[in-house]
Design a protein around this motif. Structure first.
Motif, PDB file in Angstrom:
ATOM      1  N   CYS A 237      16.115  -8.099  -2.500  1.00 31.89           N
ATOM      2  CA  CYS A 237      17.100  -9.029  -3.082  1.00 31.89           C
ATOM      3  C   CYS A 237      18.128  -8.278  -3.915  1.00 31.89           C
ATOM      4  O   CYS A 237      19.269  -8.722  -4.057  1.00 31.89           O
ATOM      5  N   MET A 238      17.697  -7.118  -4.443  1.00 33.25           N
ATOM      6  CA  MET A 238      18.571  -6.387  -5.356  1.00 33.25           C
ATOM      7  C   MET A 238      19.828  -5.847  -4.680  1.00 33.25           C
ATOM      8  O   MET A 238      20.747  -5.388  -5.348  1.00 33.25           O
ATOM      9  N   GLU A 239      19.869  -5.927  -3.359  1.00 40.21           N
ATOM     10  CA  GLU A 239      21.058  -5.475  -2.630  1.00 40.21           C
ATOM     11  C   GLU A 239      22.133  -6.567  -2.578  1.00 40.21           C
ATOM     12  O   GLU A 239      23.212  -6.353  -2.029  1.00 40.21           O
ATOM     13  N   ASP A 240      21.836  -7.750  -3.119  1.00 36.53           N
ATOM     14  CA  ASP A 240      22.737  -8.892  -2.953  1.00 36.53           C
ATOM     15  C   ASP A 240      22.827  -9.658  -4.288  1.00 36.53           C
ATOM     16  O   ASP A 240      21.942 -10.438  -4.628  1.00 36.53           O
ATOM     17  N   SER A 241      23.920  -9.429  -4.997  1.00 31.90           N
ATOM     18  CA  SER A 241      24.008  -9.973  -6.366  1.00 31.90           C
ATOM     19  C   SER A 241      24.056 -11.511  -6.385  1.00 31.90           C
ATOM     20  O   SER A 241      23.565 -12.144  -7.315  1.00 31.90           O
ATOM     21  N   THR A 242      24.619 -12.107  -5.348  1.00 37.42           N
ATOM     22  CA  THR A 242      24.662 -13.581  -5.291  1.00 37.42           C
ATOM     23  C   THR A 242      23.247 -14.133  -5.155  1.00 37.42           C
ATOM     24  O   THR A 242      22.889 -15.146  -5.775  1.00 37.42           O
ATOM     25  N   LEU A 243      22.457 -13.436  -4.344  1.00 42.71           N
ATOM     26  CA  LEU A 243      21.061 -13.871  -4.170  1.00 42.71           C
ATOM     27  C   LEU A 243      20.277 -13.681  -5.467  1.00 42.71           C
ATOM     28  O   LEU A 243      19.497 -14.564  -5.866  1.00 42.71           O
ATOM     29  N   VAL A 244      20.498 -12.578  -6.133  1.00 40.28           N
ATOM     30  CA  VAL A 244      19.815 -12.328  -7.411  1.00 40.28           C
ATOM     31  C   VAL A 244      20.121 -13.465  -8.383  1.00 40.28           C
ATOM     32  O   VAL A 244      19.224 -13.989  -9.053  1.00 40.28           O
TER      33      VAL A 244
ATOM     34  N   PRO B  54      12.461  -1.006  -7.746  1.00 34.62           N
ATOM     35  CA  PRO B  54      13.342  -1.871  -8.558  1.00 34.62           C
ATOM     36  C   PRO B  54      12.632  -2.837  -9.516  1.00 34.62           C
ATOM     37  O   PRO B  54      13.311  -3.662 -10.148  1.00 34.62           O
ATOM     38  N   ALA B  55      11.303  -2.756  -9.650  1.00 34.15           N
ATOM     39  CA  ALA B  55      10.585  -3.780 -10.434  1.00 34.15           C
ATOM     40  C   ALA B  55      11.151  -3.957 -11.852  1.00 34.15           C
ATOM     41  O   ALA B  55      11.301  -5.085 -12.334  1.00 34.15           O
ATOM     42  N   LYS B  56      11.488  -2.856 -12.501  1.00 38.14           N
ATOM     43  CA  LYS B  56      11.992  -2.947 -13.881  1.00 38.14           C
ATOM     44  C   LYS B  56      13.383  -3.579 -13.898  1.00 38.14           C
ATOM     45  O   LYS B  56      13.673  -4.457 -14.715  1.00 38.14           O
ATOM     46  N   ARG B  57      14.216  -3.174 -12.964  1.00 42.93           N
ATOM     47  CA  ARG B  57      15.557  -3.763 -12.885  1.00 42.93           C
ATOM     48  C   ARG B  57      15.458  -5.255 -12.571  1.00 42.93           C
ATOM     49  O   ARG B  57      16.225  -6.068 -13.076  1.00 42.93           O
ATOM     50  N   MET B  58      14.502  -5.615 -11.752  1.00 42.11           N
ATOM     51  CA  MET B  58      14.318  -7.034 -11.406  1.00 42.11           C
ATOM     52  C   MET B  58      13.939  -7.838 -12.647  1.00 42.11           C
ATOM     53  O   MET B  58      14.475  -8.929 -12.891  1.00 42.11           O
TER      54      MET B  58
ATOM     55  N   PRO C 267      18.215  -9.061   2.710  1.00 40.20           N
ATOM     56  CA  PRO C 267      18.266 -10.196   1.770  1.00 40.20           C
ATOM     57  C   PRO C 267      18.416 -11.554   2.466  1.00 40.20           C
ATOM     58  O   PRO C 267      17.882 -12.563   2.003  1.00 40.20           O
ATOM     59  N   GLU C 268      19.120 -11.552   3.597  1.00 39.86           N
ATOM     60  CA  GLU C 268      19.309 -12.807   4.344  1.00 39.86           C
ATOM     61  C   GLU C 268      17.966 -13.462   4.698  1.00 39.86           C
ATOM     62  O   GLU C 268      17.849 -14.694   4.737  1.00 39.86           O
ATOM     63  N   TYR C 269      16.933 -12.660   4.943  1.00 40.27           N
ATOM     64  CA  TYR C 269      15.617 -13.225   5.278  1.00 40.27           C
ATOM     65  C   TYR C 269      15.032 -13.970   4.067  1.00 40.27           C
ATOM     66  O   TYR C 269      14.253 -14.914   4.237  1.00 40.27           O
ATOM     67  N   ILE C 270      15.383 -13.523   2.879  1.00 35.60           N
ATOM     68  CA  ILE C 270      14.897 -14.212   1.666  1.00 35.60           C
ATOM     69  C   ILE C 270      15.549 -15.600   1.601  1.00 35.60           C
ATOM     70  O   ILE C 270      14.885 -16.609   1.339  1.00 35.60           O
TER      71      ILE C 270
END
Ligand code: ADE
Ligand code: ZN
Length: 365
Positions: A235-242, A272-276, A214-217
């Protein structure tokens, strides 16, 4: 294929309906649209020896253990692209396929360093691609943008030299991007190159969070000023980023078949597309390298229906997002969003322009 009214996915979400949805494609590598049939045709035309005995053997080799095994074949395959005409034929074949799947607007990546490094001039590649894009606009009413990707496994200095080579063709290129092997090649290494590109008026996008963390995002957004993130699924691994991506509605150009074929996720059910989407993220659906991953944009839509139960509302959301996230001007965006609305508001989707037909307004390229 299910019946439109009573099929397993509810009314009007069969393959015909999915193909007909007016959509923009924002993540497709033109070199990744090289189907084995064309690869063999160009190999013959150009006298290039291939590592495969037949089209079937090539397809069988597309069973990738990991990302690098894909890249090895991807760079091997493109060795048949030598002349302007080859790039033109390749691009036109993609545009024809895309237009038949409801694509009204395509933003296409190309990897100039993968060509210049084997002696094919920058000018040859870009001129061939450009000619096809102009022809696609004229013949199919398909608008387009071209995005120059830097190969991140090469150095920032080499990227800078490529940017200099691109400057005479600035009018043909809308944005710069970053692709190839992600892990170990963080976006921040290319900060200066992207800053220089911005000074010349290029927009920017970057592959991030496909295999990388996620840091690369975050770096792609903060260090490169990326207007969109290509893939972004980690991104889904990092709730702050989400939360940030939702707040800023940063578009994510998701490529489900690619992610499963490259083993980012073990199956479509775990994608994760649906969760996103449920998180309120600006998800778009794209094909990445369709010749290698088993499908173009409509097959990616169908995979989401089958694997994750995407419904009409989900498909409408991703189609609308595709135009909102595009580099079209506001008037064109509005026109295309209106087209999506009328397609979905008619249960059978028959009022909208059929795929591949010329629009009533002059094509924008
Ligand atoms: N180049 C072509 N396809 C790619 C992908 N999926 N990720 C990074 N670079 C690429
Ligand atoms: Zn990609």
């Amino acid at each position: 294929m299910g019946d439109r009214e009573t099929g397993p996915y509810g009314p009007a979400v069969d393959e015909t309906f999915l193909r007909g949805i007016p959509k923009a494609e924002l993540h497709v590598h033109i070199e990744g649209t090289l189907e084995p049939e064309m690869m063999f045709g160009l190999a013959r035309r150009n006298g290039v020896a291939l590592a495969y005995a037949s089209v079937e053997e090539a397809r069988e080799a597309y069973d990738f253990a990991d990302f690098q095994s894909f890249l090895d074949l991807y760079y091997e395959g493109m060795k048949v692209l030598l002349h302007e005409r080859d790039f033109q034929d390749l691009t036109l074949a993609y545009l024809q396929k895309a237009a038949g799947q409801g694509v009204r607007h395509a933003e296409i990546f190309f990897d100039p360093q993968a060509h210049t490094d084997r002696g094919v001039p920058f000018e040859t590649a870009i001129t061939g691609i450009r000619k096809a894009l102009v022809e696609g606009g004229r013949r199919m009413g398909l608008s387009s943008r071209l995005i120059l990707c830097f190969l991140r496994h090469l150095s920032a200095d080499e990227a800078m030299r490529t940017l200099q080579e691109a400057l005479p063709y600035k009018g043909w290129i809308s944005a710069v991007g970053l692709d190839s092997s992600e892990v170990g090649h963080p976006p921040k290494e290319f900060k200066e190159v992207f800053a220089e590109a911005a000074r010349h008026g290029f927009l920017s996008v970057a592959h991030a969070g496909e295999e990388g963390p996620p840091e690369y995002i975050r770096q792609a957004l903060d260090d490169l000023g990326a207007a969109r993130i290509d893939h972004g699924v980690r991104c889904m691994e990092d709730s702050t980023l989400v939360e940030r991506l939702r707040e800023e509605q940063v578009p994510l150009t998701v490529c489900p078949l690619s992610n499963v074929r490259l083993r980012c996720f073990p199956s479509m059910q775990e994608h994760p597309a649906k969760r996103m989407l449920d998180e309120g993220l600006c998800v778009t659906v794209n094909c990445d390298d369709p010749a290698y991953f088993g499908g173009y944009v409509a097959e990616n839509y169908a995979a989401l229906r089958e694997g994750l139960g995407f419904d009409r509302d989900n498909f409408r959301a991703v189609a609308e997002n595709s135009f909102r996230a595009s580099f079209l001007d506001e008037t064109e965006k509005e026109r295309r969003l209106h087209e999506v609305a009328s397609y979905f508001e008619d249960q059978r989707g028959e009022t909208a322009q059929p795929p591949g037909t010329a629009s009533s307004r002059p094509p924008q390229i």
